[in-house]
Design a protein around this motif. Structure first.
Motif, PDB file in Angstrom:
ATOM      1  N   MET B   1       2.151  -4.945 -36.775  1.00  0.00           N
ATOM      2  CA  MET B   1       3.211  -5.962 -36.636  1.00  0.00           C
ATOM      3  C   MET B   1       2.610  -7.277 -36.127  1.00  0.00           C
ATOM      4  O   MET B   1       1.787  -7.258 -35.215  1.00  0.00           O
ATOM      5  N   THR B   2       3.000  -8.371 -36.728  1.00  0.00           N
ATOM      6  CA  THR B   2       2.458  -9.672 -36.320  1.00  0.00           C
ATOM      7  C   THR B   2       3.059 -10.085 -34.976  1.00  0.00           C
ATOM      8  O   THR B   2       4.260  -9.967 -34.763  1.00  0.00           O
ATOM      9  N   SER B   3       2.175 -10.531 -34.077  1.00  0.00           N
ATOM     10  CA  SER B   3       2.658 -10.864 -32.721  1.00  0.00           C
ATOM     11  C   SER B   3       2.891 -12.364 -32.566  1.00  0.00           C
ATOM     12  O   SER B   3       2.166 -13.182 -33.144  1.00  0.00           O
ATOM     13  N   CYS B   4       3.898 -12.690 -31.782  1.00  0.00           N
ATOM     14  CA  CYS B   4       4.222 -14.100 -31.538  1.00  0.00           C
ATOM     15  C   CYS B   4       4.503 -14.326 -30.055  1.00  0.00           C
ATOM     16  O   CYS B   4       5.225 -13.543 -29.436  1.00  0.00           O
ATOM     17  N   PHE B  40      -1.545 -15.310 -20.617  1.00  0.00           N
ATOM     18  CA  PHE B  40      -1.169 -14.287 -21.602  1.00  0.00           C
ATOM     19  C   PHE B  40      -2.246 -14.165 -22.677  1.00  0.00           C
ATOM     20  O   PHE B  40      -2.677 -13.071 -23.025  1.00  0.00           O
ATOM     21  N   CYS B  41      -2.678 -15.336 -23.193  1.00  0.00           N
ATOM     22  CA  CYS B  41      -3.647 -15.335 -24.305  1.00  0.00           C
ATOM     23  C   CYS B  41      -4.993 -14.740 -23.887  1.00  0.00           C
ATOM     24  O   CYS B  41      -5.705 -14.159 -24.711  1.00  0.00           O
ATOM     25  N   GLN B  42      -5.337 -14.892 -22.614  1.00  0.00           N
ATOM     26  CA  GLN B  42      -6.615 -14.335 -22.152  1.00  0.00           C
ATOM     27  C   GLN B  42      -6.575 -12.806 -22.167  1.00  0.00           C
ATOM     28  O   GLN B  42      -7.598 -12.147 -22.317  1.00  0.00           O
ATOM     29  N   GLN B  43      -5.365 -12.273 -22.036  1.00  0.00           N
ATOM     30  CA  GLN B  43      -5.235 -10.805 -22.062  1.00  0.00           C
ATOM     31  C   GLN B  43      -5.043 -10.271 -23.480  1.00  0.00           C
ATOM     32  O   GLN B  43      -5.591  -9.242 -23.845  1.00  0.00           O
ATOM     33  N   ALA B  44      -4.233 -10.970 -24.264  1.00  0.00           N
ATOM     34  CA  ALA B  44      -3.966 -10.514 -25.644  1.00  0.00           C
ATOM     35  C   ALA B  44      -3.640 -11.725 -26.500  1.00  0.00           C
ATOM     36  O   ALA B  44      -2.569 -12.308 -26.364  1.00  0.00           O
ATOM     37  N   MET B  45      -4.592 -12.074 -27.363  1.00  0.00           N
ATOM     38  CA  MET B  45      -4.393 -13.265 -28.185  1.00  0.00           C
ATOM     39  C   MET B  45      -3.343 -12.974 -29.274  1.00  0.00           C
ATOM     40  O   MET B  45      -3.525 -12.072 -30.085  1.00  0.00           O
ATOM     41  N   SER B  69     -10.166 -24.624 -27.061  1.00  0.00           N
ATOM     42  CA  SER B  69     -11.532 -24.698 -26.535  1.00  0.00           C
ATOM     43  C   SER B  69     -11.999 -23.353 -25.972  1.00  0.00           C
ATOM     44  O   SER B  69     -13.158 -23.211 -25.577  1.00  0.00           O
ATOM     45  N   THR B  70     -11.093 -22.355 -25.943  1.00  0.00           N
ATOM     46  CA  THR B  70     -11.486 -21.057 -25.367  1.00  0.00           C
ATOM     47  C   THR B  70     -11.976 -20.108 -26.456  1.00  0.00           C
ATOM     48  O   THR B  70     -11.739 -20.329 -27.649  1.00  0.00           O
ATOM     49  N   ASP B  71     -12.645 -19.046 -26.004  1.00  0.00           N
ATOM     50  CA  ASP B  71     -13.149 -18.047 -26.935  1.00  0.00           C
ATOM     51  C   ASP B  71     -11.983 -17.427 -27.712  1.00  0.00           C
ATOM     52  O   ASP B  71     -10.994 -16.998 -27.110  1.00  0.00           O
ATOM     53  N   LYS B  72     -12.076 -17.355 -28.993  1.00  0.00           N
ATOM     54  CA  LYS B  72     -11.052 -16.823 -29.898  1.00  0.00           C
ATOM     55  C   LYS B  72      -9.756 -17.648 -29.900  1.00  0.00           C
ATOM     56  O   LYS B  72      -8.743 -17.238 -30.476  1.00  0.00           O
ATOM     57  N   GLY B  73      -9.802 -18.791 -29.243  1.00  0.00           N
ATOM     58  CA  GLY B  73      -8.600 -19.627 -29.178  1.00  0.00           C
ATOM     59  C   GLY B  73      -8.298 -20.356 -30.468  1.00  0.00           C
ATOM     60  O   GLY B  73      -7.247 -20.999 -30.600  1.00  0.00           O
ATOM     61  N   ASP B  74      -9.216 -20.244 -31.436  1.00  0.00           N
ATOM     62  CA  ASP B  74      -8.952 -20.867 -32.739  1.00  0.00           C
ATOM     63  C   ASP B  74      -8.171 -19.932 -33.650  1.00  0.00           C
ATOM     64  O   ASP B  74      -7.745 -20.325 -34.726  1.00  0.00           O
ATOM     65  N   ARG B  75      -7.965 -18.693 -33.205  1.00  0.00           N
ATOM     66  CA  ARG B  75      -7.341 -17.704 -34.094  1.00  0.00           C
ATOM     67  C   ARG B  75      -5.828 -17.862 -34.262  1.00  0.00           C
ATOM     68  O   ARG B  75      -5.335 -17.770 -35.381  1.00  0.00           O
ATOM     69  N   PRO B  76      -5.077 -18.029 -33.194  1.00  0.00           N
ATOM     70  CA  PRO B  76      -3.618 -18.065 -33.399  1.00  0.00           C
ATOM     71  C   PRO B  76      -3.172 -19.297 -34.184  1.00  0.00           C
ATOM     72  O   PRO B  76      -3.744 -20.382 -34.033  1.00  0.00           O
TER      73      PRO B  76
END
Lengths: 286, 121
Positions: B1-4, B40-45, B69-76
Motif C-alpha cells: 500500500m502506498t504511504s502518505c 517521522f521521515c527519519q523513521q519511515a520515509m 538534503s537528507t539521506d533518501k529524502g529525494d524519494r518521496p
C-alpha cells in the motif's frame, strides 16, 4: 418543487438548445438555479416560473437556460485521450495534411474554453513537430456566458489547477487580478463563438478534427440525429470525430464508424460523406 | 500500500485530506508541522507527502529544503497543499524540490489528477 414547473423548464431548455432534461436529471435543477434564486430574492421554482411568465422580454428565460446547461469542464479532461491525440491522432492528421500544413479543429460544446486551450498547449508543447504549421482551433457553445469566459481566458485558482500541473500553469498562464489568464501565444491559436450545434456550421469548416465530448448525451431522438448530421457536414471526409468517454456512435448513426486502434475516435462512412455533401448544399442554399 | 504523510497544522484539513487519501487507497499518517514531519521521515520515509506551507515551528518550505538534503529524502513525492496560490510561491516550491502544487480549496478529483501527473495514483 412540482412536476409541472420542472416540465416547463425542461421544455424551455429543449426549445432553446435542443438539449433534454429528462426526469432522471431534474434533481440538479435546484442546485443549478440556486445562484439565480439568490440574485432574484426568491426561494423556489414556482416563483421563478411566475417571474418568467410576467417578464416582457426573454432575458430571464435565457439566463435560466444558461444556468441549466451543464458546463462542467477542466483542462486535459481524460488525460489518456489527450495522450492518444498527441501520439496517434494528430500525427496521422499531420501525414494527411502534409501538403498544406494547416489543421482546423472544432471544440464543439467547449464550455469555458479549457478543452480548446488544452489542445493549444498540446501543439505548443510539440513545437518542433508543428513548426511551420497553421493551427486553427475554434470553440463553440450555445451559452453566451461561458463563451465570454472562454474569450477572456482567465480562470480562478480552483479552475486553473483542475487538470493542469504546476509547470504547465506557470508556462502557459499568467497571474493577474482577473485570475490565471491564458498567454497570448495560446490565445492566438483559439477563437470562441456562440453557436448551437443544431444550427449551420461555423464558417471555417470543414474541420480536420472535431471534439464533441460529453455533449451528445444531452440530445435524443430527432435532435441527436440533427447533431450527427451537423457533425458529418462539418468534418472533412478524411477527418476525425472524437466523442467523450462512454459515448459511442454505435446504434445512433451510420454516418461514423470507430477508427481502428484509436479509442473514442470516429471516421466518416460513405453515408456520412454523402450526408455531408447534402447538408452543405442545403446550408449554402439557405 | 502506498504511504502518505499529511503535514498540516490544521486538524480539520488533516481530517479531510485523510478521508480523501484513504478513499484513494493510501495508508495515511499525520504530522502537525515540519519538524514533526522530519522526525517521522527519519523513521519511515513515506511515498507521498502532502505539505502545507504556513505552519508553526517549521514551515513547509523549510521542511522540504531539509528533507531533500537528507539521506533518501529525494524519494518521496512532495505535493504542496496550501492557500498560498500565487506564482511566486509555486516557483519557490518547484525550486525547493516540490513535485506538484495544489491550491486550497481543492476537490478529490483535482488531487487525484495531480497525483496521476506525478505517477503516484
Amino acid at each position: 418543487m412540482n412536476d409541472a414547473s420542472n416540465r416547463i423548464l425542461a421544455e424551455l431548455l429543449e426549445a432553446r438548445t435542443g438539449q433534454q432534461l429528462p426526469p432522471s436529471r431534474r434533481w440538479r435543477i435546484g442546485t443549478a438555479l440556486s445562484g439565480l434564486y439568490r440574485e432574484l430574492g426568491i426561494t423556489h421554482l414556482d416563483q421563478l416560473i411566475a417571474m418568467m411568465a410576467q417578464s416582457r422580454d426573454s432575458v430571464l428565460a435565457q439566463r435560466v437556460v444558461e444556468a441549466l446547461l451543464n458546463n462542467e469542464t477542466y483542462f486535459f479532461r481524460d488525460r489518456a485521450v489527450f495522450d492518444q491525440l498527441a501520439q496517434a491522432t494528430l500525427p496521422e492528421l499531420a501525414k494527411r495534411r502534409a501538403d498544406r500544413r494547416h489543421l482546423s479543429i472544432w471544440s464543439a460544446g467547449c464550455s469555458t474554453g479549457q478543452e480548446a486551450l488544452s489542445l493549444a498547449m498540446l501543439f505548443c508543447e510539440q513545437e518542433s513537430r508543428w513548426a511551420g504549421w497553421t493551427i486553427d482551433i475554434i470553440g463553440t457553445d450555445v451559452s453566451r456566458s461561458v463563451i465570454e469566459v472562454a474569450r477572456k481566458g482567465c480562470y480562478s485558482p480552483f479552475e486553473i489547477q483542475r487538470g493542469l500541473g504546476m509547470v504547465q500553469m506557470l508556462q502557459w498562464f499568467e497571474e493577474s487580478p482577473d485570475g490565471w489568464c491564458a498567454s497570448d501565444r495560446l490565445k492566438r491559436m483559439v477563437r470562441f463563438q456562440t453557436h448551437s450545434i443544431l444550427e449551420p456550421l461555423p464558417a471555417t469548416s470543414p474541420f480536420d478534427l472535431i471534439l464533441c465530448r460529453n455533449l451528445l448525451l444531452y440530445f435524443a431522438g430527432e435532435n441527436r440525429a440533427r447533431v450527427y448530421n451537423r457533425l458529418a457536414a462539418a468534418l472533412a471526409p478524411d477527418g476525425f470525430l472524437m466523442l467523450g468517454a462512454g459515448e459511442t456512435v454505435i446504434g445512433h448513426t451510420e454516418q461514423f464508424l470507430p477508427e481502428t486502434g484509436m479509442v473514442g475516435i470516429y471516421s466518416q462512412t460513405r453515408a456520412g460523406i454523402a450526408r455531408r455533401s447534402e447538408m452543405r448544399r442545403c446550408d449554402t442554399a439557405a | 500500500m502506498t504511504s502518505c504523510l499529511i503535514v498540516d497544522d490544521s486538524r480539520v484539513i488533516r481530517k479531510v485530506s485523510r478521508h480523501i487519501l484513504e478513499a484513494m487507497g493510501f495508508a495515511v499518517d499525520e504530522a502537525g508541522n515540519g519538524l514533526e514531519a522530519i522526525d517521522f521521515c527519519q523513521q519511515a520515509m513515506p511515498d507521498l507527502i502532502l505539505l502545507d506551507w504556513n505552519m508553526p515551528v517549521m514551515s513547509g518550505i523549510e521542511f522540504i529544503k531539509l528533507l531533500r538534503s537528507t539521506d533518501k529524502g529525494d524519494r518521496p513525492k512532495v505535493v504542496f497543499c496550501t492557500t498560498e496560490n500565487d506564482a511566486a510561491h509555486i516557483r519557490a516550491a518547484i525550486q525547493a524540490g516540490a513535485n506538484e502544487y495544489v491550491m486550497k480549496p481543492f476537490d478529490r478529483e483535482t488531487l487525484q489528477i495531480k497525483l496521476q501527473l506525478i505517477g503516484i495514483a
